[in-house]
Design an enzyme around this catalytic site. Structure first.
Site, mmCIF file in Angstrom:
data_model
loop_
_atom_site.group_PDB
_atom_site.id
_atom_site.type_symbol
_atom_site.label_atom_id
_atom_site.label_comp_id
_atom_site.label_asym_id
_atom_site.label_seq_id
_atom_site.Cartn_x
_atom_site.Cartn_y
_atom_site.Cartn_z
ATOM 1 N N SER A 107 30.092 1.702 -33.680
ATOM 2 C CA SER A 107 29.879 0.742 -32.291
ATOM 3 C C SER A 107 31.395 0.588 -31.868
ATOM 4 O O SER A 107 32.218 0.525 -32.483
ATOM 5 C CB SER A 107 29.287 -0.453 -33.003
ATOM 6 O OG SER A 107 29.554 -1.538 -31.774
ATOM 7 N N TYR A 130 30.362 0.403 -25.149
ATOM 8 C CA TYR A 130 29.900 -0.411 -24.167
ATOM 9 C C TYR A 130 30.904 -0.514 -23.151
ATOM 10 O O TYR A 130 32.051 -0.060 -23.162
ATOM 11 C CB TYR A 130 30.250 -1.702 -24.885
ATOM 12 C CG TYR A 130 28.838 -2.163 -25.453
ATOM 13 C CD1 TYR A 130 27.699 -2.309 -25.213
ATOM 14 C CD2 TYR A 130 29.175 -2.800 -27.194
ATOM 15 C CE1 TYR A 130 26.717 -2.902 -25.906
ATOM 16 C CE2 TYR A 130 28.150 -2.949 -27.805
ATOM 17 C CZ TYR A 130 26.793 -3.149 -27.404
ATOM 18 O OH TYR A 130 25.706 -3.233 -28.048
ATOM 19 N N THR A 156 25.374 2.568 -24.414
ATOM 20 C CA THR A 156 24.280 1.699 -24.557
ATOM 21 C C THR A 156 24.206 1.224 -23.137
ATOM 22 O O THR A 156 25.131 0.721 -22.405
ATOM 23 C CB THR A 156 24.688 0.462 -25.473
ATOM 24 O OG1 THR A 156 24.821 0.915 -26.889
ATOM 25 C CG2 THR A 156 23.624 -0.637 -25.455
ATOM 26 N N LYS A 252 21.159 5.127 -24.657
ATOM 27 C CA LYS A 252 20.549 4.151 -25.585
ATOM 28 C C LYS A 252 19.806 2.975 -24.837
ATOM 29 O O LYS A 252 20.856 2.153 -24.179
ATOM 30 C CB LYS A 252 21.443 3.668 -26.833
ATOM 31 C CG LYS A 252 20.830 2.712 -27.665
ATOM 32 C CD LYS A 252 21.800 2.509 -29.126
ATOM 33 C CE LYS A 252 21.439 1.547 -29.845
ATOM 34 N NZ LYS A 252 21.398 0.175 -29.540
ATOM 35 N N HIS A 276 17.084 -2.775 -28.405
ATOM 36 C CA HIS A 276 18.122 -3.378 -29.028
ATOM 37 C C HIS A 276 17.712 -4.201 -30.155
ATOM 38 O O HIS A 276 18.410 -5.414 -30.409
ATOM 39 C CB HIS A 276 19.036 -4.109 -27.988
ATOM 40 C CG HIS A 276 20.622 -4.150 -28.216
ATOM 41 N ND1 HIS A 276 21.391 -3.412 -27.404
ATOM 42 C CD2 HIS A 276 21.254 -4.535 -29.373
ATOM 43 C CE1 HIS A 276 22.617 -3.540 -27.947
ATOM 44 N NE2 HIS A 276 22.772 -4.340 -29.119
HETATM 45 C C1 GLV Z 1 25.521 -6.024 -30.299
HETATM 46 O O1 GLV Z 1 25.373 -4.780 -30.108
HETATM 47 C C2 GLV Z 1 24.607 -7.091 -30.473
HETATM 48 O O2 GLV Z 1 23.385 -6.515 -30.556
HETATM 49 O O3 GLV Z 1 25.085 -8.093 -30.967
#
Ligand code: GLV
Length: 380
Positions: A107, A130, A156, A252, A276
């Site tokens: 990530s 991100y 994402t 995603k 998510h």
């Molecule tokens: C980050 O991706 C979260 O969901 O906290």
């Protein structure tokens, strides 16, 4: 670790080892957590067809995801703060995934940096991006992922604004932990975690702190996200990122067939059907219930994956049967990591592999690549 037989067993061990604020960060959904619960509940509602007297020898779970051979159709999702579930968590999870033969995706919001994971692994891992307002920083981040030879970029799309998770607000989540009496208590009651954490320098956001302007320790994840993440992110930006990256691109956070069509138009290599993990739009449908319509809409044009609610090999089998080329897991590997570091992640993967293998056989199939919707029991 062998006595842990299910992902739920690993979750209970993680609860006992990881300070509450970080355990809760993983184990939470937005607002009422209805979508978080639906992800698991909707998997449980799907039934499999039991078949008998078919040859079950020589079974194979090997497949491909985004062009990469995988030992089973499963990848480790990008999860924020993984290095707070266990010291050097991203490194340990990446090593476990590499040894197992499944992709690990780091990530942007990881604790261990791209470079430190690259130094500790021998095969390419994937990187999740991100997009922040500071585009120079994003360009540098993409360049760093290229320099580390990451095998795919996972962009994402569903977290430009953070959904509220009440537990994080109540816990005053921050990285590193602030020294309030509540945090001191949470850490002091988890001495093994604290001792291991003393042995590493990786204790804040390794991809960001020291690389982006004006970012020191991140005292509030939600305030920081609101300040840094770019809420204007658009399909035009996807084209720009695709061009800049130049390698395999996975989008995603698709939950709607209309968005899936636009994602397929971008020429990306795969999409991940995802809400998510129920952490963003509370009230959205579960990922597994969204999957069939999305496969129907774009399955002939782009590879479709899914995440959300996968807690067993049966769930992976159901996702594959409904058209996913692969499933992704976040919490299951985080629970393994919290429970026992690298060995715990390996155990999570072993549990899922065993469940997947036996369940596939009992459905009368020997090769995961032949699994289709015919194994689903649709009778009333
Ligand atoms: C980050 O991706 C979260 O969901 O906290």
């Amino acid at each position: 670790m062998e006595t842990a037989l299910t992902i739920a067993d690993l979750k209970e061990r993680a609860r006992r080892r990881v300070p509450k604020m970080f355990f809760d960060y993983a184990d939470s959904g937005a607002w009422t957590e209805s979508t978080y619960r639906a992800n698991e509940a909707d998997f449980a509602r799907i039934r499999l067809r039991q078949r008998v007297l078919v040859d079950m020898t020589d079974r194979s779970l090997a497949s491909e995801m985004a062009g990469q051979p995988v030992a089973m159709p499963l990848a480790l999702s990008p999860t924020g703060l993984t290095g707070m579930q266990h010291a050097d968590g991203e490194i340990l999870a990446a090593q476990a995934a590499e040894a197992f033969g499944v992709p690990f995706c780091l990530s942007t919001m990881s604790v261990c940096s791209i470079e430190s994971v690259a130094a500790a692994t021998t095969k390419p891992f994937w990187f999740q991006l991100y997009v922040m307002r500071d585009r120079d920083f994003i360009e540098r981040l993409i360049d760093r992922a290229k320099a580390a030879k990451c095998g795919a970029l996972v962009l994402t799309l569903d977290l430009q604004i953070l959904g509220q998770r009440h537990k994080d607000v109540r816990n005053g989540l921050s990285t590193p932990p602030k020294f309030t009496p509540k945090h001191i208590w949470q850490v002091a009651t988890r001495p093994a975690w604290a001792f291991e954490m003393l042995g590493t320098k990786n204790r804040t956001f390794g991809n960001i702190v020291g690389h982006a302007r004006n970012v020191g320790d991140i005292s509030s994840l939600s305030a920081w996200t609101a300040e840094q993440f770019d809420p204007r992110l658009s399909w035009a930006d996807v084209a720009w990122i695709k061009e800049k990256w130049g390698g395999k691109l996975i989008l995603k956070g698709i939950l709607d067939p209309e968005d899936a069509r636009m994602a397929a138009d971008t020429g990306a290599d795969a999409i991940i059907v995802s809400n998510h993990g129920g952490r963003q739009l509370d009230g959205a449908r579960s990922s597994i219930s969204a999957l069939p319509a999305i496969v129907e809409a774009v399955g002939d044009r782009i590879e479709v994956h899914m995440d959300g609610g996968v807690r067993s090999g049966q769930d992976v089998l159901k996702a594959v049967a409904l058209g996913a080329k692969g499933a992704w897991i976040g919490r299951p590997f985080l629970y393994g990591l919290g429970a026992g570091g690298r060995a715990g992640v390996t155990r999570a993967l072993e549990i899922i592999r065993h469940e997947l293998d036996v369940s596939m056989a009992l459905c009368g199939r020997r090769d995961i690549r032949t699994v289709d919707a015919d194994i689903i029991d649709r009778a009333p």
